[in-house]
Design a protein around this motif. Structure first.
Motif, mmCIF file in Angstrom:
data_model
loop_
_atom_site.group_PDB
_atom_site.id
_atom_site.type_symbol
_atom_site.label_atom_id
_atom_site.label_comp_id
_atom_site.label_asym_id
_atom_site.label_seq_id
_atom_site.Cartn_x
_atom_site.Cartn_y
_atom_site.Cartn_z
ATOM 1 N N PHE A 1 -6.690 -17.340 -24.962
ATOM 2 C CA PHE A 1 -5.461 -16.564 -25.081
ATOM 3 C C PHE A 1 -5.019 -16.100 -23.705
ATOM 4 C CE2 PHE A 1 -8.927 -13.645 -25.175
ATOM 5 C CZ PHE A 1 -8.477 -12.384 -24.785
ATOM 6 N N LEU A 2 -3.720 -15.882 -23.552
ATOM 7 C CA LEU A 2 -3.168 -15.407 -22.299
ATOM 8 C C LEU A 2 -3.334 -13.902 -22.191
ATOM 9 C CD1 LEU A 2 0.100 -17.539 -22.090
ATOM 10 C CD2 LEU A 2 -2.034 -17.893 -20.841
ATOM 11 N N VAL A 3 -3.629 -13.426 -20.990
ATOM 12 C CA VAL A 3 -3.901 -12.010 -20.750
ATOM 13 C C VAL A 3 -3.065 -11.541 -19.567
ATOM 14 C CG1 VAL A 3 -5.645 -10.339 -20.035
ATOM 15 C CG2 VAL A 3 -6.239 -12.133 -21.677
ATOM 16 N N GLY A 4 -2.304 -10.459 -19.784
ATOM 17 C CA GLY A 4 -1.543 -9.863 -18.707
ATOM 18 C C GLY A 4 -2.374 -8.867 -17.937
ATOM 19 N N ASP A 5 -2.324 -8.943 -16.604
ATOM 20 C CA ASP A 5 -3.093 -8.044 -15.745
ATOM 21 C C ASP A 5 -2.235 -7.732 -14.530
ATOM 22 O OD1 ASP A 5 -4.920 -6.543 -14.430
ATOM 23 O OD2 ASP A 5 -6.304 -8.174 -13.966
ATOM 24 N N GLY A 6 -1.520 -6.596 -14.578
ATOM 25 C CA GLY A 6 -0.579 -6.308 -13.501
ATOM 26 C C GLY A 6 0.530 -7.342 -13.505
ATOM 27 N N GLY A 7 0.775 -7.944 -12.374
ATOM 28 C CA GLY A 7 1.809 -8.966 -12.281
ATOM 29 C C GLY A 7 1.322 -10.356 -12.592
ATOM 30 N N ARG B 1 2.742 -8.218 -2.869
ATOM 31 C CA ARG B 1 2.234 -7.275 -3.859
ATOM 32 C C ARG B 1 1.776 -5.981 -3.197
ATOM 33 N NH1 ARG B 1 0.162 -8.373 -8.968
ATOM 34 N NH2 ARG B 1 0.057 -10.575 -8.447
ATOM 35 N N LEU B 2 2.169 -4.866 -3.789
ATOM 36 C CA LEU B 2 1.730 -3.542 -3.358
ATOM 37 C C LEU B 2 0.967 -2.907 -4.505
ATOM 38 C CD1 LEU B 2 5.110 -2.276 -1.845
ATOM 39 C CD2 LEU B 2 3.262 -3.453 -0.642
ATOM 40 N N ARG B 3 -0.164 -2.296 -4.220
ATOM 41 C CA ARG B 3 -0.942 -1.622 -5.256
ATOM 42 C C ARG B 3 -1.148 -0.168 -4.857
ATOM 43 N NH1 ARG B 3 -4.048 -6.760 -6.128
ATOM 44 N NH2 ARG B 3 -3.598 -7.385 -8.249
ATOM 45 N N PHE B 4 -0.950 0.705 -5.837
ATOM 46 C CA PHE B 4 -1.133 2.131 -5.564
ATOM 47 C C PHE B 4 -1.578 2.814 -6.851
ATOM 48 C CE2 PHE B 4 3.258 1.069 -6.442
ATOM 49 C CZ PHE B 4 3.643 1.968 -7.414
ATOM 50 N N ARG B 5 -2.087 4.040 -6.698
ATOM 51 C CA ARG B 5 -2.614 4.792 -7.821
ATOM 52 C C ARG B 5 -1.540 5.671 -8.438
ATOM 53 N NH1 ARG B 5 -7.518 3.068 -9.860
ATOM 54 N NH2 ARG B 5 -8.762 2.245 -8.132
ATOM 55 N N GLY B 6 -1.453 5.623 -9.767
ATOM 56 C CA GLY B 6 -0.546 6.510 -10.477
ATOM 57 C C GLY B 6 -1.176 7.869 -10.675
ATOM 58 N N GLY B 7 -0.429 8.783 -11.288
ATOM 59 C CA GLY B 7 -0.914 10.146 -11.471
ATOM 60 C C GLY B 7 -2.146 10.226 -12.341
ATOM 61 N N ASP B 8 -2.341 9.261 -13.220
ATOM 62 C CA ASP B 8 -3.524 9.286 -14.079
ATOM 63 C C ASP B 8 -4.620 8.367 -13.558
ATOM 64 O OD1 ASP B 8 -2.324 6.903 -14.499
ATOM 65 O OD2 ASP B 8 -2.081 7.101 -16.673
ATOM 66 N N GLU B 9 -4.497 7.984 -12.277
ATOM 67 C CA GLU B 9 -5.482 7.149 -11.590
ATOM 68 C C GLU B 9 -5.460 5.690 -12.024
ATOM 69 O OE1 GLU B 9 -7.352 8.046 -8.883
ATOM 70 O OE2 GLU B 9 -5.995 9.746 -9.090
ATOM 71 N N HIS B 10 -4.504 5.293 -12.848
ATOM 72 C CA HIS B 10 -4.353 3.873 -13.145
ATOM 73 C C HIS B 10 -3.720 3.178 -11.947
ATOM 74 C CE1 HIS B 10 -5.645 3.515 -17.291
ATOM 75 N NE2 HIS B 10 -4.992 4.614 -17.596
ATOM 76 N N GLU B 11 -4.171 1.963 -11.699
ATOM 77 C CA GLU B 11 -3.614 1.198 -10.591
ATOM 78 C C GLU B 11 -2.280 0.582 -11.003
ATOM 79 O OE1 GLU B 11 -5.542 -2.485 -8.989
ATOM 80 O OE2 GLU B 11 -5.956 -1.152 -7.300
ATOM 81 N N ILE B 12 -1.280 0.774 -10.174
ATOM 82 C CA ILE B 12 0.074 0.302 -10.451
ATOM 83 C C ILE B 12 0.396 -0.844 -9.487
ATOM 84 C CG2 ILE B 12 2.499 0.953 -10.612
ATOM 85 C CD1 ILE B 12 0.690 2.432 -12.568
ATOM 86 N N ASP B 13 1.067 -1.865 -10.014
ATOM 87 C CA ASP B 13 1.516 -2.978 -9.168
ATOM 88 C C ASP B 13 2.988 -2.812 -8.848
ATOM 89 O OD1 ASP B 13 -0.921 -4.101 -9.251
ATOM 90 O OD2 ASP B 13 -0.298 -6.013 -10.094
ATOM 91 N N GLY B 14 3.352 -3.068 -7.606
ATOM 92 C CA GLY B 14 4.754 -3.128 -7.183
ATOM 93 C C GLY B 14 4.927 -4.287 -6.237
#
Length: 441
Positions: free
Chosen positions: A335-341, A422-435
């Motif tokens: 199955f296909l899995v999404g992980d960030g971008g 790709r830019l990666r940074f931490r959100g307020g709840d410590e989840h890693e965010i992709d930009g």
């Protein structure tokens, strides 16, 4: 040094791009049928045609249909000798069949509102598909009244839908989708019988798939009075002889889609969320007993990634129904899995275990398919963000990857591309965010 103007990407360049999608591997694993879509600037419309290419990478891709309108959703017969597909060459999308040995495509359906993508019965004698059925109530008496501008009487919360328009109110527009079975003629030049309607009622039935013995269809539907107010959808089955009422397998806990029967016919795998009232809940891989209502099981419940999460991109076009892929021995699912971008292809044992990536990388896989055999290659479409998706193949374990198409390479070779960073940074709840950052060329 400035980049020459002719090397810059412009909006006009969209008309030169080719969009590859919906790969379907032949039962013997030797070929893949797929769809290539272009933009017709003069007609302000899309044009699609079906192509074929060998999965071993030998030889060039070749078109199978003319592409004068939209030829889509190619599906192989179980013996690999024929393809059924959808075409708008006559107006509404209808089912056509073509012999791979040669000859013209023959039209199978003539429904006023068109037909949906077909699925072959295991014996190759029947097709199942979903199609719209006119509403019995709430529709203008005739098309002339609708065209004359009679007021629309809206009585539903979900009163219109993309691609369908108003669900109630105009005689020229669709109402509900239901399942049909079409018996194919024994002779190649025979005429198909009228398709039999298997389901009905004031709800939508969609995404049919045959059981291995051909006695049942699994499908997706939600048949409760509050259907318009929720994001629920269930897995159902119905006998293909029409002699038994549909039976519900899942518990209306969330939104289910993409049912796929195990090789032994005992289990149905599917995608679903578990939070019916939450629009963007995590989609997971599930299984349920195919013989009757029972408890559904999440495969790898601790796996914190979205299953079947297609990337949001204008470099890809939607294909057919996305389903989990059973391995030939029924022991594992792909199955296909999404992980960030990124979106990758994972494999997980049905009995339990941790999903592991078998085709990954800094890219998004937007569709994947295999043939019938245990050693069938995996064929997939993938884009890296700087180029439209192309077709690739790999061995059954994900190794020996090879590119099968390069429709956009020659054109893009003359352009200056600025790949997204790709830019990666931490959100307020410590989840890693992709930009992403796309610097100017």
């Amino acid at each position: 040094m400035p980049v020459p103007e002719e090397h810059l990407i412009t909006a006009q360049d969209l008309f030169a791009l080719r969009f590859v999608g919906d790969p379907q591997v032949s039962p013997d694993g030797s070929q893949v049928a797929f769809v290539v879509t272009t933009i017709d600037a003069d007609a302000d419309d899309y044009r699609s045609r079906i192509w074929l290419v060998a999965t071993d990478g030998a030889g060039k891709a070749r078109p199978l249909t003319s592409g004068g309108k939209a030829d889509t959703a190619p599906r192989w017969s179980p013996d690999g000798r024929q393809l059924v597909f959808l075409s708008t060459r006559g107006g509404k999308p209808q089912l056509y069949i073509i012999d791979l040995a040669g000859g013209e495509a023959r039209q199978l359906t003539t429904r006023e509102d068109g037909a949906g993508e077909a699925v072959w019965s295991p014996d190759g004698r029947r097709l199942a598909f979903a199609a719209t059925v006119k509403a019995e109530e709430g529709v203008a008496e005739n098309k002339e009244d609708a065209k004359a501008g009679e007021p629309l009487r809206i009585e539903r919360l979900r009163y219109k839908s993309d691609g369908r328009g108003f669900i109630h109110g105009k005689a020229s527009l669709e109402s509900r989708r239901h399942l049909f079975v079409l018996d194919l003629p024994a002779a190649a030049d025979g005429q198909p019988a009228e398709a039999r309607q298997l389901t009905g009622g004031d709800w939508d039935d969609d995404q049919p798939v045959w059981s291995p013995d051909g006695a049942w269809l699994a499908f997706v539907s939600y048949r409760e009075p509050d259907a318009d107010r929720t994001l629920r959808a269930d897995i159902w089955t119905v006998a293909t002889d029409g002699n038994a009422a549909p039976r519900k397998l899942t518990g209306s806990d969330g939104s289910a889609s993409g049912p796929a029967w195990s090789p032994d016919g005992a289990t149905i795998a599917y995608f679903a969320t578990a939070e019916a009232e939450r629009p963007f809940a995590t989609t997971r891989l599930w299984t349920v007993d195919a013989t009757g209502p029972g408890r559904a099981h999440v495969v790898a419940p601790d796996f914190d990634r979205d299953a079947n999460s297609p990337p949001m991109s204008d470099q890809t076009l939607p294909g057919g129904t996305a389903r989990p892929i059973w391995t030939a021995d029924g022991a594992a699912l792909l199955f296909l899995v999404g992980d960030g971008g990124n979106q990758s292809l994972y494999r997980v044992p049905v009995a339990g275990g941790t999903p592991t990536p078998i085709i990954a990388g800094e890219r998004a896989l937007v569709a994947a398919a295999v043939g019938a055999g245990a050693d069938s290659p995996i064929v997939f479409c993938a884009t890296d963000g700087a180029r439209p998706a192309e077709l690739f193949a790999a061995a059954a374990d994900g190794s020996a990857e090879r590119r099968l198409t390069d429709f956009n390479g020659p054109f893009l070779a003359g352009k200056t591309i600025s790949p997204p960073e790709r830019l990666r940074f931490r959100g307020g709840d410590e989840h890693e965010i992709d930009g992403w950052l796309i610097p100017p060329v």
